[in-house]
Scaffold this motif. Structure first.
Motif, short mmCIF file in Angstrom:
data_model
loop_
_atom_site.label_atom_id
_atom_site.label_comp_id
_atom_site.label_asym_id
_atom_site.label_seq_id
_atom_site.Cartn_x
_atom_site.Cartn_y
_atom_site.Cartn_z
N CYS A 270 0.75 -1.26 -0.35
CA CYS A 270 0.51 -0.10 -0.04
C CYS A 270 0.98 1.43 -0.13
O CYS A 270 1.83 1.24 0.19
CB CYS A 270 -0.99 -0.07 0.82
SG CYS A 270 -1.71 1.08 1.75
N ASP A 271 -0.16 2.38 -0.90
CA ASP A 271 1.32 3.55 -1.07
C ASP A 271 0.39 4.87 -0.52
O ASP A 271 0.50 6.22 -1.20
CB ASP A 271 1.81 4.11 -1.84
CG ASP A 271 0.70 3.81 -3.04
OD1 ASP A 271 -0.03 3.94 -2.77
OD2 ASP A 271 1.75 4.18 -4.26
N GLY A 272 -0.81 4.61 0.16
CA GLY A 272 -2.18 4.90 0.55
C GLY A 272 -3.05 5.96 -0.96
O GLY A 272 -3.59 6.58 -0.27
N THR A 273 -2.53 5.19 -1.36
CA THR A 273 -2.86 5.26 -2.92
C THR A 273 -5.31 5.77 -2.35
O THR A 273 -5.73 6.77 -3.28
CB THR A 273 -3.07 5.07 -4.06
OG1 THR A 273 -1.63 5.66 -4.17
CG2 THR A 273 -3.31 5.72 -5.32
N HIS A 274 -5.19 4.78 -2.19
CA HIS A 274 -6.58 4.53 -2.09
C HIS A 274 -7.71 5.76 -0.86
O HIS A 274 -8.57 5.66 -1.29
CB HIS A 274 -7.08 3.62 -0.95
CG HIS A 274 -6.60 3.31 0.40
ND1 HIS A 274 -5.18 3.41 0.89
CD2 HIS A 274 -6.61 4.22 1.42
CE1 HIS A 274 -4.72 3.14 2.22
NE2 HIS A 274 -6.03 3.94 2.23
#
Lengths: 81, 317
Positions: free
Chosen positions: A68-72
């Motif tokens: 996860c890279d926070g894009t959600h």
């Protein structure tokens, strides 16, 4: 009457009983993975976890997949996991 | 060698002199009013620093000298009251665990990371790294003070995150160490406090707030709220920072620091909100407003710094 006899048996401190989940699905966000794991992605490439807890992408839009890279957080709510 | 910073007015001059001359005996009160907000802030910063790693020109024993602690306490009172005045209060009808990320997304401030990503010059980025170094060379330290003040489940939750910050047992992976390596590769000084003399009020206020939140058990909720807001605004901006540094062809070690934080903080933000703040609230639900206070303060102080730097760089916020 002894005060001791009236005392309830001591309970465990709150939140400290039971097994800690190894997998946690975060609403609208990633899957948290506790402990050491090797993840095989869609292309068959293997990725090893490097920290005590890892976040695996569930929205499909991360630029660091499988992590996860926070894009959600940038997606409209209905496109979030 | 870490020496006391330069004084910025009458109070800091008197306070630093008292620190330097302290010699295992009671000292007379430092009864001097701060000349300016910066004078007060640098005094408080140096006072807190005694509880981290101290100064080579100050005896370690000065940390607990009552007359000197009295100055720290008075400056902390003023700082806390200023922070509480800025705070609009806890958002109504919002649950910390359920609504924290939505609340963060609604806060709208200028982004230094966006400027670095698209338009900043190398000089501006080095400027920013010097400012950030005051904080990033401590990073998790003030939050470590909070651990013994928490209920058991929250202690375990916080340590799960902190273990990653401190390199998972590997001294080469400490986040402070990664930052030090990064700025050294950029030609900057990697020692603690190396650039504090250049730090504007906004940087000192950020650091003083974090130290105060960490040092006071009463402020444990604010400390964890600050942590949650910091982590929740780190992952995406770290990606922008990494892209900006790549655009400018800056040192790979510095880029690696920000790349590491893209993934690390995507984990940490979930832990900070759900397990850390969540387990504190499970036992101390009355801490909810304090968590919001800490979270607001974190974002507000960053906004103030962003406005200040963008103004200095003559960029429209």
């Amino acid at each position: 009457m002894s005060a001791l006899r009236d005392t309830q048996p001591e309970e465990l401190p709150p939140g400290t009983a039971g097994e800690q989940p190894a997998v946690v699905l975060c609403p609208g966000g990633p899957m948290l993975l506790r402990g050491h794991h090797v993840i095989e992605d869609e292309d068959g490439t293997r990725h090893e976890t490097v920290r005590p807890v890892s976040a695996v992408c569930r929205c499909g839009k991360s630029a660091s997949k499988p992590w996860c890279d926070g894009t959600h957080k940038l997606l409209p709510r209905k496109l979030r996991p | 060698m870490t020496m006391l910073p330069k004084p910025r007015g009458e109070l800091s001059a008197a306070f630093f002199e008292a620190l330097r001359s302290w010699d295992d005996g009671p000292v007379t009160a430092v009864d001097v009013a701060p000349e300016s907000a910066e004078d007060a802030a640098i005094t408080l910063w140096a006072s807190h620093e005694l509880s981290y790693r101290g100064f080579d020109d100050v005896d370690d024993g000065a940390e607990w000298e009552p007359a000197l602690l009295a100055v720290r306490r008075e400056l902390e009172r003023e700082l806390e009251s200023r922070l509480r005045q800025r705070w609009p209060g806890a958002p109504q009808g919002r649950d910390v665990v359920e609504h924290f990320f939505d609340w963060v997304a609604e806060q709208d401030g200028p982004s230094l990371a966006r400027h670095v990503q698209t338009t900043a010059t190398t000089e501006q980025v080095l400027d920013l790294l010097r400012m950030r170094s005051v904080y990033h060379l401590k990073e998790a330290d003030p939050t470590a003070w909070v651990v013994p003040r928490l209920p058991m489940a929250a202690q375990a939750a916080l340590m799960e995150l902190q273990f990653d910050e401190y390199g998972n047992g590997d001294p080469a992976r400490l986040h402070t160490g990664l930052f030090a390596r990064g700025i050294a590769a950029c030609g900057l000084r990697p020692e603690q406090g190396a650039y504090v003399d250049e730090a504007p009020l906004e940087v000192l206020e950020q650091n003083n707030t974090l130290s105060m939140f960490g040092l006071h058990r009463r402020l444990r909720g604010a400390a964890l709220g600050h942590l949650a807001a910091f982590e929740a605004t780190s992952s995406l901006p770290s990606r922008r920072m990494a892209q900006g540094l790549e655009r400018l062809g800056m040192a790979p070690e510095m880029i690696a620091y920000y790349t590491e934080h893209v993934e690390a903080d995507a984990v940490h933000e979930q832990l900070a909100v759900r397990t850390i703040c969540g387990s504190l609230l499970a036992e101390e639900p009355e801490q909810a407003p304090e968590i919001w206070f800490g979270a607001f303060t974190c974002l507000d102080l960053e906004d103030r710094l962003a406005h200040r730097l963008l103004e200095v760089w003559e960029v429209a916020a």
